[in-house]
Write an enzyme that holds these catalytic residues in place. Structure first.
Site, PDB file in Angstrom:
ATOM      1  N   HIS A 299       1.028  -1.016   0.306  1.00 51.97           N
ATOM      2  CA  HIS A 299       0.053   0.112   0.082  1.00 51.97           C
ATOM      3  C   HIS A 299       1.022   1.341   0.116  1.00 51.97           C
ATOM      4  O   HIS A 299       1.664   1.563  -0.953  1.00 51.97           O
ATOM      5  CB  HIS A 299      -0.902  -0.063   1.110  1.00 51.97           C
ATOM      6  CG  HIS A 299      -2.232   0.819   1.111  1.00 51.97           C
ATOM      7  ND1 HIS A 299      -2.468   1.800   0.197  1.00 51.97           N
ATOM      8  CD2 HIS A 299      -3.001   1.247   2.485  1.00 51.97           C
ATOM      9  CE1 HIS A 299      -3.378   2.395   0.614  1.00 51.97           C
ATOM     10  NE2 HIS A 299      -3.789   1.952   1.928  1.00 51.97           N
ATOM     11  N   HIS A 338      -2.329  -2.237 -10.115  1.00 53.56           N
ATOM     12  CA  HIS A 338      -3.358  -1.889  -9.015  1.00 53.56           C
ATOM     13  C   HIS A 338      -4.627  -2.671  -8.944  1.00 53.56           C
ATOM     14  O   HIS A 338      -4.854  -3.024 -10.040  1.00 53.56           O
ATOM     15  CB  HIS A 338      -3.583  -0.361  -9.516  1.00 53.56           C
ATOM     16  CG  HIS A 338      -4.211   0.522  -8.396  1.00 53.56           C
ATOM     17  ND1 HIS A 338      -5.742   0.388  -7.736  1.00 53.56           N
ATOM     18  CD2 HIS A 338      -3.530   1.307  -7.430  1.00 53.56           C
ATOM     19  CE1 HIS A 338      -5.915   1.329  -6.794  1.00 53.56           C
ATOM     20  NE2 HIS A 338      -4.430   1.779  -6.603  1.00 53.56           N
ATOM     21  N   ASP A 394       2.708   5.601  -7.176  1.00 53.83           N
ATOM     22  CA  ASP A 394       4.071   5.335  -6.209  1.00 53.83           C
ATOM     23  C   ASP A 394       5.382   5.260  -7.168  1.00 53.83           C
ATOM     24  O   ASP A 394       6.452   5.120  -6.772  1.00 53.83           O
ATOM     25  CB  ASP A 394       4.046   4.190  -5.251  1.00 53.83           C
ATOM     26  CG  ASP A 394       3.012   4.230  -4.150  1.00 53.83           C
ATOM     27  OD1 ASP A 394       3.050   5.513  -3.630  1.00 53.83           O
ATOM     28  OD2 ASP A 394       2.268   3.156  -3.865  1.00 53.83           O
TER      29      ASP A 394
HETATM   30  N1  CMC Z   1       4.717  -6.883 -10.346  1.00 52.75           N
HETATM   31  C1  CMC Z   1       4.730  -8.038 -10.996  1.00 52.75           C
HETATM   32  N2  CMC Z   1       3.676  -8.755 -11.347  1.00 52.75           N
HETATM   33  C2  CMC Z   1       2.582  -8.252 -10.790  1.00 52.75           C
HETATM   34  C3  CMC Z   1       2.518  -6.834  -9.878  1.00 52.75           C
HETATM   35  C4  CMC Z   1       3.630  -6.073  -9.910  1.00 52.75           C
HETATM   36  N3  CMC Z   1       3.671  -5.077  -9.357  1.00 52.75           N
HETATM   37  N4  CMC Z   1       1.051  -6.849  -9.877  1.00 52.75           N
HETATM   38  C5  CMC Z   1       0.427  -7.707 -10.275  1.00 52.75           C
HETATM   39  N5  CMC Z   1       1.260  -8.478 -10.698  1.00 52.75           N
HETATM   40  C6  CMC Z   1       0.727  -9.960 -11.366  1.00 52.75           C
HETATM   41  C7  CMC Z   1       0.355 -10.924 -10.232  1.00 52.75           C
HETATM   42  O1  CMC Z   1       1.450 -11.394  -9.953  1.00 52.75           O
HETATM   43  C8  CMC Z   1      -0.843 -11.614 -11.038  1.00 52.75           C
HETATM   44  O2  CMC Z   1      -0.116 -12.541 -11.973  1.00 52.75           O
HETATM   45  P1  CMC Z   1      -0.746 -14.014 -12.213  1.00 52.75           P
HETATM   46  O3  CMC Z   1      -2.188 -13.711 -12.879  1.00 52.75           O
HETATM   47  O4  CMC Z   1       0.181 -14.782 -13.055  1.00 52.75           O
HETATM   48  O5  CMC Z   1      -0.850 -14.669 -10.728  1.00 52.75           O
HETATM   49  C9  CMC Z   1      -1.565 -10.638 -11.695  1.00 52.75           C
HETATM   50  O6  CMC Z   1      -0.646  -9.688 -12.195  1.00 52.75           O
HETATM   51  C10 CMC Z   1      -2.644 -10.217 -10.785  1.00 52.75           C
HETATM   52  O7  CMC Z   1      -2.153  -9.432  -9.873  1.00 52.75           O
HETATM   53  P2  CMC Z   1      -2.906  -9.681  -8.408  1.00 52.75           P
HETATM   54  O8  CMC Z   1      -1.767  -9.670  -7.307  1.00 52.75           O
HETATM   55  O9  CMC Z   1      -4.194 -10.459  -8.390  1.00 52.75           O
HETATM   56  O10 CMC Z   1      -3.389  -8.019  -8.252  1.00 52.75           O
HETATM   57  P3  CMC Z   1      -4.007  -7.277  -6.912  1.00 52.75           P
HETATM   58  O11 CMC Z   1      -5.065  -6.357  -7.360  1.00 52.75           O
HETATM   59  O12 CMC Z   1      -4.058  -8.343  -5.910  1.00 52.75           O
HETATM   60  O13 CMC Z   1      -2.706  -6.524  -6.369  1.00 52.75           O
HETATM   61  C11 CMC Z   1      -1.073  -4.618  -6.174  1.00 52.75           C
HETATM   62  C12 CMC Z   1      -2.484  -5.217  -6.655  1.00 52.75           C
HETATM   63  C13 CMC Z   1      -1.224  -3.236  -6.022  1.00 52.75           C
HETATM   64  C14 CMC Z   1      -1.302  -5.172  -4.572  1.00 52.75           C
HETATM   65  C15 CMC Z   1      -0.062  -5.465  -6.833  1.00 52.75           C
HETATM   66  O14 CMC Z   1      -0.323  -5.075  -8.169  1.00 52.75           O
HETATM   67  C16 CMC Z   1       1.184  -5.098  -6.287  1.00 52.75           C
HETATM   68  O15 CMC Z   1       1.598  -6.014  -5.432  1.00 52.75           O
HETATM   69  N6  CMC Z   1       2.056  -3.964  -6.862  1.00 52.75           N
HETATM   70  C17 CMC Z   1       3.355  -3.811  -6.396  1.00 52.75           C
HETATM   71  C18 CMC Z   1       3.106  -2.992  -5.115  1.00 52.75           C
HETATM   72  C19 CMC Z   1       2.453  -1.540  -5.238  1.00 52.75           C
HETATM   73  O16 CMC Z   1       3.097  -0.800  -6.434  1.00 52.75           O
HETATM   74  N7  CMC Z   1       1.741  -0.817  -4.728  1.00 52.75           N
HETATM   75  C20 CMC Z   1       1.201   0.274  -4.596  1.00 52.75           C
HETATM   76  C21 CMC Z   1      -0.296   0.320  -5.005  1.00 52.75           C
HETATM   77  S1  CMC Z   1      -0.805   2.015  -5.521  1.00 52.75           S
HETATM   78  C22 CMC Z   1      -0.590   3.033  -4.146  1.00 52.75           C
HETATM   79  C23 CMC Z   1      -1.654   2.423  -2.949  1.00 52.75           C
HETATM   80  O17 CMC Z   1      -2.716   2.050  -3.197  1.00 52.75           O
HETATM   81  O18 CMC Z   1      -1.242   2.381  -1.946  1.00 52.75           O
END
Ligand code: CMC
Length: 456
Positions: A299, A338, A394
């Site tokens: 986050h 996201h 971010d």
């Molecule tokens: N790098 C690599 N792969 C990713 C990433 C990433 N940053 N984000 C998602 N994926 C992949 C994930 O592995 C999954 O792949 P597969 O379908 O093969 O299993 C697919 O994309 C879908 O991802 P998800 O984990 O189901 O997506 P989510 O909605 O649960 O997660 C998130 C959202 C923000 C937690 C995630 O994208 C992430 O961990 N990003 C990196 C951390 C980040 O930058 N966070 C800041 C968010 S914006 C500010 C805020 O809200 O605080």
């Protein structure tokens, strides 16, 4: 007036989709015939579940049961990814189109034309303030920027290398002990006072946490400065009599960053604020829980991780190797992806455009080149395209914070300062919503059936 007439009479001035969303009552009315027909194949019974605002009431599912003694069907939604837990008028996001609006105003317009405190007022009160309202509002917030001298004492108790987010969580929670009147959450005047206190004091606590980590004396707030200038002054004014004038370009950039981070509807930390606040605890305690939610690397901690990652990459040439590791699932690309945006995060676009102004004053951040290369490579790679992973807020914000002179540990702290107004808006909306009760989700129990302790 039936919904269609209301809709037509408003077409001239309003965006129709948001108008319907705002005005369509959840309960079905004579014009809302939308429903979901569900057949329970266990019993052969058919159920009609009303659909309103593109949602069904989860409680309707409870009617679906095999026998009267059962609880009925639950919806299972780990991480609440497809569950609306409230109706809200504060922030609208269309993740596919990359749209973010506060109280209906596009984020791009707000970031260009407004001061952070005007935006805080908008989020909390629903409209931008008039000139007179703004004067009173900023005066009241300025009046509450100081903290009790005892706060310095417990700040002093933290280890020299304590993370400032840990200090912020604790000191915001501690404020509840200074203001027992904050428990009067259903008195409007008391709520208003706590809002002034929290918006006013959070930059002071944040700056104190930083000064403590530097072993430098605390700087008191200066009420002649704007919200962002005052924060820069408390952070960077050297000890002794040294005049300090925050650079106007940096103060403006920080003002924009505060605005971009002010609210983002039902994210992890806002949900924490609402859930903890739903127990009717005081807002300082609820805000401490929200800050703790923000602390995590998925986050608000992500901007810190982005800079660490770019530093680790070190040069443009290493970008393909990092992308390979991400695709092999060995690491995350921080600042990408996201839960809601499946398109470019509009906040990231504003920050990227603003970066040139900031670097014009501070000199170019050497990590920018790596970030741009990383973005270019990722956006042309199938892995990222298929999963709709774009830069989020971010990805570039950390580079600007770093150029301003903030250490990485302070990045989520700055996010928390900005988000305080959003948390308070969400908290107040939750309290005044007659449909809300203490948050209490259900579970699907997967442990042992009854068993007994061996008597031996
Ligand atoms: N790098 C690599 N792969 C990713 C990433 C990433 N940053 N984000 C998602 N994926 C992949 C994930 O592995 C999954 O792949 P597969 O379908 O093969 O299993 C697919 O994309 C879908 O991802 P998800 O984990 O189901 O997506 P989510 O909605 O649960 O997660 C998130 C959202 C923000 C937690 C995630 O994208 C992430 O961990 N990003 C990196 C951390 C980040 O930058 N966070 C800041 C968010 S914006 C500010 C805020 O809200 O605080």
């Amino acid at each position: 007036m039936i919904a269609k007439e209301i809709f037509q009479s408003s077409l001239a001035v309003r965006d129709p989709i948001s108008f319907i969303r705002e005005n369509r009552p959840f309960e079905t009315s004579s014009v809302l015939t939308d429903s979901l027909s569900v057949k329970d194949n266990r019993t052969g019974k058919q159920y009609e579940i009303p659909i309103a605002e593109d949602a069904i009431r989860a409680a309707e599912l409870r009617k679906i049961k095999v026998s009267d003694s059962e609880l009925g069907v639950l919806s299972y939604d780990p991480s609440l990814a497809n569950t609306a837990s409230c109706r809200s008028k504060i922030t609208f996001i269309d993740g596919d189109a990359g749209i973010l609006r506060y109280r209906g105003y596009p984020i791009e317009e707000i970031a260009e034309k407004k001061e952070y405190l005007e935006v805080a007022y908008l989020l909390i009160n629903g409209e931008f303030p008039s000139k007179g309202e703004y004067e009173t509002w900023s005066k009241n917030i300025t009046y509450h920027t100081n903290v009790h001298e005892n706060v310095k004492k417990f700040m002093d108790g933290f280890h020299y290398d304590a993370h400032p987010m840990g200090m912020l969580v604790s000191s915001v929670a501690a404020l509840s002990t200074f203001y027992p009147d904050a428990k009067q959450i259903f008195q409007e005047q008391s709520r208003q006072l706590q809002i002034y206190r929290l918006v006013g004091k959070i930059p002071t606590l944040a700056a104190f946490a930083y000064r403590h980590s530097q072993g430098m004396p605390y700087n008191y707030p200066r009420n002649d400065l704007s919200y962002s200038e005052n924060f820069l002054s408390m952070m960077f004014r050297p000890p002794g009599y040294s005049p300090y004038h925050p650079d106007p370009v940096l103060a403006k950039a920080l003002n924009v960053l505060f605005i971009l981070h002010a609210d983002h509807e039902q994210n992890c930390s806002s949900t924490a604020m609402r859930v903890v606040g739903s127990s009717h605890v005081d807002p300082f305690s609820a805000a401490a829980a929200a800050i703790a939610g923000l602390y995590g690397p998925l986050h608000g901690g992500a901007n810190e991780e982005v800079v660490r990652m770019l530093e680790e990459i070190g040069s443009k040439e290493k970008v393909p190797e990092i992308i390979r590791q991400v695709k092999e699932g060995k690491r995350l690309l921080f600042g990408f992806g996201h839960r809601i945006y499946k398109n470019y995060d509009p906040r990231a676009q504003i920050i990227k455009k603003m970066a040139d102004n900031v670097f014009g004053v501070t000199g170019k951040n050497s990590l920018l080149e790596i970030a741009l290369e990383l973005e270019k490579t990722a956006l042309s790679d199938d892995y990222f395209i298929k999963r709709k992973l774009y830069p989020n807020v971010d990805f570039y914000s950390g580079l600007i914070y770093q150029a301003i002179g903030l250490p990485v540990e302070m990045f989520p702290v700055v996010f928390a300062i900005a988000r305080m107004s959003g948390w308070l808006a969400q908290w107040q909306e939750m309290l005044l919503d007659s449909e809300q009760k203490i948050a209490r989700p259900r579970q699907i129990y997967t442990g042992y059936a009854e068993r007994h302790i061996d008597s031996k």
